[in-house]
Scaffold this active site. Structure first.
Site, PDB file in Angstrom:
ATOM      1  N   ARG A 155       0.854  -1.185   0.000  1.00  0.00           N
ATOM      2  CA  ARG A 155       0.000   0.000   0.000  1.00  0.00           C
ATOM      3  C   ARG A 155       0.892   1.239   0.000  1.00  0.00           C
ATOM      4  NH1 ARG A 155       1.808   1.792   3.947  1.00  0.00           N
ATOM      5  NH2 ARG A 155       0.701   3.735   3.556  1.00  0.00           N
ATOM      6  N   GLY A 156       0.254   2.403  -0.170  1.00  0.00           N
ATOM      7  CA  GLY A 156       1.022   3.633  -0.343  1.00  0.00           C
ATOM      8  C   GLY A 156       1.145   3.883  -1.840  1.00  0.00           C
ATOM      9  N   ALA A 157       0.898   5.131  -2.255  1.00  0.00           N
ATOM     10  CA  ALA A 157       0.771   5.424  -3.690  1.00  0.00           C
ATOM     11  C   ALA A 157       1.982   4.984  -4.514  1.00  0.00           C
ATOM     12  CB  ALA A 157       0.480   6.914  -3.872  1.00  0.00           C
ATOM     13  N   ARG A 187      -7.002  -0.412  -7.277  1.00  0.00           N
ATOM     14  CA  ARG A 187      -7.346   0.703  -6.379  1.00  0.00           C
ATOM     15  C   ARG A 187      -7.510   1.961  -7.242  1.00  0.00           C
ATOM     16  NH1 ARG A 187      -4.188   1.397  -0.862  1.00  0.00           N
ATOM     17  NH2 ARG A 187      -6.194   2.320  -0.269  1.00  0.00           N
ATOM     18  N   GLN A 241      -2.731   2.725   9.755  1.00  0.00           N
ATOM     19  CA  GLN A 241      -1.396   2.805   9.134  1.00  0.00           C
ATOM     20  C   GLN A 241      -0.396   3.517  10.045  1.00  0.00           C
ATOM     21  OE1 GLN A 241      -4.262   3.360   7.514  1.00  0.00           O
ATOM     22  NE2 GLN A 241      -4.127   2.827   5.348  1.00  0.00           N
ATOM     23  N   ASP A 251      -1.865  10.976  -2.641  1.00  0.00           N
ATOM     24  CA  ASP A 251      -2.220   9.926  -3.608  1.00  0.00           C
ATOM     25  C   ASP A 251      -2.501  10.494  -4.986  1.00  0.00           C
ATOM     26  OD1 ASP A 251      -2.891   8.763  -0.816  1.00  0.00           O
ATOM     27  OD2 ASP A 251      -2.716   7.071  -2.194  1.00  0.00           O
ATOM     28  N   ASN A 264      -5.399  12.551  -0.170  1.00  0.00           N
ATOM     29  CA  ASN A 264      -4.541  11.734   0.702  1.00  0.00           C
ATOM     30  C   ASN A 264      -5.446  10.994   1.683  1.00  0.00           C
ATOM     31  OD1 ASN A 264      -1.870  10.873   1.506  1.00  0.00           O
ATOM     32  ND2 ASN A 264      -2.172  12.052   3.366  1.00  0.00           N
TER      33      ASN A 264
HETATM   34  O1  MRU Z   1      -4.660   3.335   1.795  1.00  0.00           O
HETATM   35  P1  MRU Z   1      -3.173   3.565   1.795  1.00  0.00           P
HETATM   36  O2  MRU Z   1      -2.515   3.087   3.027  1.00  0.00           O
HETATM   37  O3  MRU Z   1      -2.537   3.056   0.534  1.00  0.00           O
HETATM   38  O4  MRU Z   1      -3.046   5.155   1.779  1.00  0.00           O
HETATM   39  C1  MRU Z   1      -1.760   5.702   1.752  1.00  0.00           C
HETATM   40  C2  MRU Z   1      -1.745   7.182   1.840  1.00  0.00           C
HETATM   41  O5  MRU Z   1      -2.751   7.839   1.856  1.00  0.00           O
HETATM   42  C3  MRU Z   1      -0.398   7.819   1.794  1.00  0.00           C
HETATM   43  O6  MRU Z   1      -0.390   9.009   2.537  1.00  0.00           O
HETATM   44  C4  MRU Z   1      -0.029   8.141   0.343  1.00  0.00           C
HETATM   45  O7  MRU Z   1      -0.256   7.031  -0.472  1.00  0.00           O
HETATM   46  C5  MRU Z   1       1.378   8.569   0.201  1.00  0.00           C
HETATM   47  S1  MRU Z   1       2.502   7.236   0.507  1.00  0.00           S
HETATM   48  C6  MRU Z   1       4.067   7.812   0.229  1.00  0.00           C
END
Ligand code: MRU
Length: 352
Positions: free
Chosen positions: A56-58, A99, A202, A243, A253
């Protein structure tokens, strides 16, 4: 640029490992108590891992998807890249659908598609090289952003972050957490606070654990404690990832970011968004055009598999929100800092 500090010393975790045969993903559903990898040997397993938040994470989901294309290529015979691209398109579509909100996913797949279409008989090697380049460039961008973002923070400051934007969410080093790593190492950041980030936690499960692995002290707060924390004067900056950053600077985000930005403005706390330029989406004019992922309300009805809510209760679970550009003091990418973003400043910084 001189490195702000010894990168390897402060950055141990790598969530995505390409073994040459399979993609191994550090399973973020099981952290912090179980450190275990899931092995993906085809692209649909990668799509599932992205959807189910094993990765996870963009930036991380973009990188994982790029390796997913390399895995998909194994099931395809083609004389050249153009033929392979036609045959691989359904697998790319399935990866893209995993996603909706983080633009990095579509961005990485577009990059893979572009090099594939132009490739000859060596199209498999071309795909593998591109996946590796996407990961390597992300790590380099994060290190650069760490230096740029930390430079905005006055020595002795406190910061609050949200969600997990660290090595776990990227190829390594992190975006907002990269700024925090650099800022702590340079003595600019004296206090780090991390919000729990309900409902998936998270912040509680990943961010404070990740920082602990690298010897950085962080204090966990309930998301609902953020405004009160700001009122005490303990934090001077909120530092978050993104994101999707729109053409006018509006930024999607993790859910809860928007209310942090409102509280920050009220208390005179600065608000910084840190993301690689791959998160900037000039094709989306403003935040109202962003698709906000809705996840299973069951994520809100219990913790760690234990139900905490009475049967029969409905829940609403949007997992991202949009912070309007007007509440953002600085957007930091590897290309530089955009202060007080708006459409004109974004165009000047990012238009081709
Ligand atoms: O649902 P997630 O955990 O994938 O969401 C992640 C976030 O919102 C982060 O802040 C974003 O992806 C930046 S990660 C460097």
């Amino acid at each position: 640029m001189t490195d702000p500090f010894d990168f390897d010393r402060y950055d141990h975790i790598r969530p995505i490992l390409w073994t040459g045969d399979a993609l191994e993903l550090l399973d973020q559903r099981r952290l912090p108590f179980t450190v275990e990898h899931v092995a993906c040997s085809d692209s649909d397993e990668v799509a599932r891992a992205i959807h189910d938040l094993a990765v996870r994470g963009a930036p991380a989901i973009g990188i994982a998807a790029a390796w997913g294309v390399v895995l998909a290529a194994r099931a395809v015979q083609a004389a050249d890249g153009a033929e392979a691209a036609r045959k691989l398109e359904p697998a790319l579509q399935r990866l893209n659908a995993a996603r909706p909100t983080a633009v990095n996913l579509a961005w990485a797949l577009a990059r893979m598609r572009r090099v594939l279409v132009g490739a000859g008989g060596d199209w498999r090697e071309v795909l593998e090289r591109e996946a590796r380049a996407i990961a390597d460039e992300d790590l380099a961008a994060n290190r650069r952003m760490g230096a740029l973002g930390a430079a905005l923070i006055a020595p002795g400051s406190g910061v609050l972050t949200h969600c997990n934007t660290g090595s776990l969410a990227t190829a390594g080093f992190g975006t907002a957490l990269g700024v925090i790593r650099a800022g702590v190492a340079e003595g600019r950041i004296a206090r780090v606070f991390a919000g729990e980030t309900r409902p998936w936690l998270q912040g509680a499960r990943l961010t404070v654990w990740e920082l602990q692995q690298d010897g950085i002290d962080a204090t966990l707060i309930a998301d609902s404690a953020a405004a009160h924390l700001m009122k005490t004067g303990a934090v001077q900056w909120v530092v978050v990832g993104a994101d999707r950053i729109c053409a006018n600077g509006d930024t999607a985000n993790k859910i809860g970011t928007y209310q942090l930005a409102i509280a920050a403005r009220h208390h005179g706390v600065k608000f910084m968004v840190v993301a690689p330029s791959s998160t900037v989406d000039l094709d989306t004019p403003g935040g109202e055009a962003i698709e906000i992922e809705q996840r299973d309300p069951a994520e809100m009805l219990g913790i760690g598999g234990v139900r905490t809510v009475a049967e029969g209760i409905a829940a609403w679970n949007p997992v991202f929100d949009v912070t309007p550009a007007g509440l953002i003091d600085a957007i930091v990418t590897e290309r530089g800092v955009v202060e007080h973003p708006d459409a004109a400043r974004m165009r000047a910084a990012f238009a081709p």
